[in-house]
Design a protein around this motif. Structure first.
Motif, PDB file in Angstrom:
ATOM      1  N   ARG A 127      -4.008   5.349 -23.307  1.00  0.00           N
ATOM      2  CA  ARG A 127      -3.169   4.241 -23.860  1.00  0.00           C
ATOM      3  C   ARG A 127      -2.912   4.390 -25.060  1.00  0.00           C
ATOM      4  O   ARG A 127      -3.652   5.224 -26.086  1.00  0.00           O
ATOM      5  CB  ARG A 127      -3.674   3.000 -23.596  1.00  0.00           C
ATOM      6  N   LEU A 128      -1.854   4.035 -25.886  1.00  0.00           N
ATOM      7  CA  LEU A 128      -1.408   4.372 -27.263  1.00  0.00           C
ATOM      8  C   LEU A 128      -1.655   2.869 -27.953  1.00  0.00           C
ATOM      9  O   LEU A 128      -0.987   1.808 -27.373  1.00  0.00           O
ATOM     10  CB  LEU A 128      -0.033   4.801 -27.370  1.00  0.00           C
ATOM     11  N   THR A 156       7.884   6.210 -23.802  1.00  0.00           N
ATOM     12  CA  THR A 156       6.492   6.121 -23.262  1.00  0.00           C
ATOM     13  C   THR A 156       6.132   4.606 -23.641  1.00  0.00           C
ATOM     14  O   THR A 156       6.571   4.057 -24.482  1.00  0.00           O
ATOM     15  CB  THR A 156       5.661   7.270 -23.912  1.00  0.00           C
ATOM     16  N   ALA A 157       4.991   4.147 -22.729  1.00  0.00           N
ATOM     17  CA  ALA A 157       4.694   2.698 -23.130  1.00  0.00           C
ATOM     18  C   ALA A 157       3.742   2.897 -24.061  1.00  0.00           C
ATOM     19  O   ALA A 157       2.776   3.958 -24.391  1.00  0.00           O
ATOM     20  CB  ALA A 157       3.897   2.396 -21.979  1.00  0.00           C
ATOM     21  N   PHE A 158       3.658   1.891 -24.893  1.00  0.00           N
ATOM     22  CA  PHE A 158       2.417   1.865 -26.070  1.00  0.00           C
ATOM     23  C   PHE A 158       2.130   0.279 -26.360  1.00  0.00           C
ATOM     24  O   PHE A 158       3.067  -0.358 -25.983  1.00  0.00           O
ATOM     25  CB  PHE A 158       3.007   2.275 -27.497  1.00  0.00           C
ATOM     26  N   GLU A 159       1.174   0.034 -27.117  1.00  0.00           N
ATOM     27  CA  GLU A 159       0.733  -1.477 -27.556  1.00  0.00           C
ATOM     28  C   GLU A 159       1.029  -1.141 -29.228  1.00  0.00           C
ATOM     29  O   GLU A 159       0.581  -0.398 -29.831  1.00  0.00           O
ATOM     30  CB  GLU A 159      -0.636  -1.439 -27.420  1.00  0.00           C
ATOM     31  N   ALA A 160       1.293  -2.414 -29.895  1.00  0.00           N
ATOM     32  CA  ALA A 160       1.519  -2.364 -31.140  1.00  0.00           C
ATOM     33  C   ALA A 160       1.173  -3.840 -31.598  1.00  0.00           C
ATOM     34  O   ALA A 160       1.469  -4.648 -30.890  1.00  0.00           O
ATOM     35  CB  ALA A 160       2.992  -2.226 -31.496  1.00  0.00           C
ATOM     36  N   VAL A 161       0.403  -3.702 -32.780  1.00  0.00           N
ATOM     37  CA  VAL A 161      -0.178  -5.032 -33.016  1.00  0.00           C
ATOM     38  C   VAL A 161       0.194  -5.211 -34.638  1.00  0.00           C
ATOM     39  O   VAL A 161       0.387  -4.137 -35.307  1.00  0.00           O
ATOM     40  CB  VAL A 161      -1.801  -5.061 -33.167  1.00  0.00           C
ATOM     41  N   ALA A 162       0.271  -6.286 -35.191  1.00  0.00           N
ATOM     42  CA  ALA A 162       0.768  -6.472 -36.593  1.00  0.00           C
ATOM     43  C   ALA A 162      -0.314  -5.986 -37.336  1.00  0.00           C
ATOM     44  O   ALA A 162      -0.165  -5.415 -38.295  1.00  0.00           O
ATOM     45  CB  ALA A 162       1.044  -7.956 -36.804  1.00  0.00           C
ATOM     46  N   LEU A 196      -7.488  -4.616 -25.570  1.00  0.00           N
ATOM     47  CA  LEU A 196      -6.949  -3.340 -26.285  1.00  0.00           C
ATOM     48  C   LEU A 196      -8.040  -2.215 -26.195  1.00  0.00           C
ATOM     49  O   LEU A 196      -7.832  -1.143 -26.374  1.00  0.00           O
ATOM     50  CB  LEU A 196      -6.419  -3.686 -27.645  1.00  0.00           C
TER      51      LEU A 196
END
Ligand code: SF4
Ligand code: SF4
Lengths: 277, 131
Positions: B9-10, B38-44, B60
């Motif tokens: 996972r990214l 591609t799928a990814f997660e992003a957090v502030a 996460l």
């Protein structure tokens, strides 16, 4: 602000079967991050984190709103076909409020992070901090308990840790920012100051009131007090090393209050170090 | 220390509440993630989430291999630990946007292998240092 175990709103930018790709993907995701949200973008065959109890909003350009099953949290689904990135950010913000997810941006996240691979549980940080940031857990291990009591941009406690185990990830330089600790750093980081000598409120007070008048009163009253002069030197050294911002010194509590808090912190540290019995 | 971990996972951290990650680096990394398909997660801001002990950090950190574009691996490890969401040192690669160029970060994010680099007690402070 009291920090709680609160969850950020999870925004799923859904671009898969039944939802067209977003024309303003980068602008939209950037706008959401700038408002403090956690974003999941779906796509390809790479996995994403599983659904959990977090409040969740699914955004997509849906021909028909899809059904999502197997979730435990409050979920919302929103069609954003006609919205631009700023409008999407507004919609998300109102959903955040509606679902009671964490608010963001009211506090700069500045607080110590302990590297437990280095920490020896000596309690120097707990004794030093006047603001009750540190505490101990049930096993008497040092812990950061009140992050939001920490004075923004002040990394002073990292200087008193003999193991260079205290990080401030948003600090400008290593190893305090989390960079690797070298032997040279370790020597430099050790301020070799007697912590108990730093805890005299009068010294903080003097630094806070830098006017000539305050200085002359201080010297008249205190010149004979050698121990106090020593405390003063130590604290001035810390301040001059650029690690205690003037704003922090200006916002310190009264000398009496500092003395009280210092005693409280020292008692907590002593209790934590007493043999379990 | 490299192992094969297909499709980790990214996770991207925007470091929203400070200017310690160069703006152009984080902008370029986020842009390439968005363009990648591609799928990814992003957090502030991982720091802010750790301070709130946000349960999202458990989501996460858990469930398999992950590559994290943020800052120093030691800091990222400490932040997750503070939120009671320990990263698995065997299956986590942290890419430091404070020191790497955007191209280097993206090359590692999209590489199929995973070079685990979260420090462990042994690597941080050897109990039996070499003579
Ligand atoms: S001063 Fe450093 S080594 Fe001592 S308890 Fe605090 S973090 Fe751990
Ligand atoms: S984890 Fe690092 S990159 Fe992320 S917000 Fe904290 S300091 Fe910034």
């Amino acid at each position: 602000m009291a920090l709680r175990d609160s969850s950020a709103l999870r925004v799923i930018v859904y671009e898969g079967p039944g939802s067209d790709p977003l024309p303003e993907r980068l602008a939209t995701i950037t706008a959401l991050l700038e408002r403090g949200h956690a974003v999941t973008r779906t796509g390809g065959d790479r996995p994403v984190a599983p659904a959990d109890a977090a409040p969740t909003l699914v955004l997509g350009r849906f021909a028909q709103a899809p059904e999502f099953s197997g979730t435990t949290a409050e979920w919302r689904v929103r069609d954003i076909t006609t919205l631009n990135s700023a409008q999407i950010a507004d919609v998300v913000e109102s959903t955040r409020a509606e679902l009671g997810a964490a608010r963001h941006g009211e506090w700069k996240p500045w607080f110590p992070v302990i590297d437990y691979d280095r920490c020896t549980n000596c309690m120097q940080c707990l004794s030093f901090c006047l603001f009750g940031v540190y505490g101990v857990d049930g096993e008497r291990q040092i812990q950061v308990q009140n992050q939001d009591n920490c004075k923004t941009n002040c990394p002073a406690c990292s200087r008193v840790c003999p193991e260079a185990a205290i990080m401030f990830p948003k600090y400008k330089a290593g190893p305090i920012n989390g960079d690797i600790v070298s032997d040279a750093d370790l020597q430099k980081e050790k301020m070799k100051v007697d912590i108990s000598a730093l805890l005299g409120g009068d010294v903080y007070s003097m630094l806070r009131l830098r006017s000539d008048k305050a200085r002359s009163r201080f010297s008249k009253e205190r010149d004979s007090d050698k121990a106090l002069t020593e405390r003063q030197k130590c604290l001035v050294k810390l301040a001059e090393s650029g690690d205690i911002p003037p704003e922090v010194l200006m916002s310190l509590p009264s000398p009496e209050e500092i003395a009280r808090r210092a005693e409280e912190a020292a008692a907590k540290a002593r209790a934590a170090l007493e043999p379990l019995g | 220390m490299s192992e094969t971990a297909p499709h980790p996972r990214l996770l991207y951290c925007h470091c929203q509440y400070a200017q310690v990650v160069p703006k152009e680096v984080k902008a370029a990394v986020l842009e390439q993630l968005c363009q990648s398909g591609t799928a990814f997660e992003a957090v502030a801001d991982l720091c802010e989430m750790a301070a709130r002990r946000d349960p999202a950090l458990k989501r996460l950190a858990g469930t398999g291999a992950v590559k994290i574009a943020a800052c120093f691996p030691r800091a990222v490890k400490g932040l997750f630990h503070q939120a009671d969401a320990d990263l698995d040192p065997q299956s986590t690669e942290v890419l430091n946007m404070r020191t790497l160029a955007a191209g280097e970060v993206c090359a590692r994010l999209f590489a199929t292998d995973l070079a685990a680099n979260v420090p462990t007690k042994a690597s941080t402070k050897p109990e039996n240092p070499a003579p």
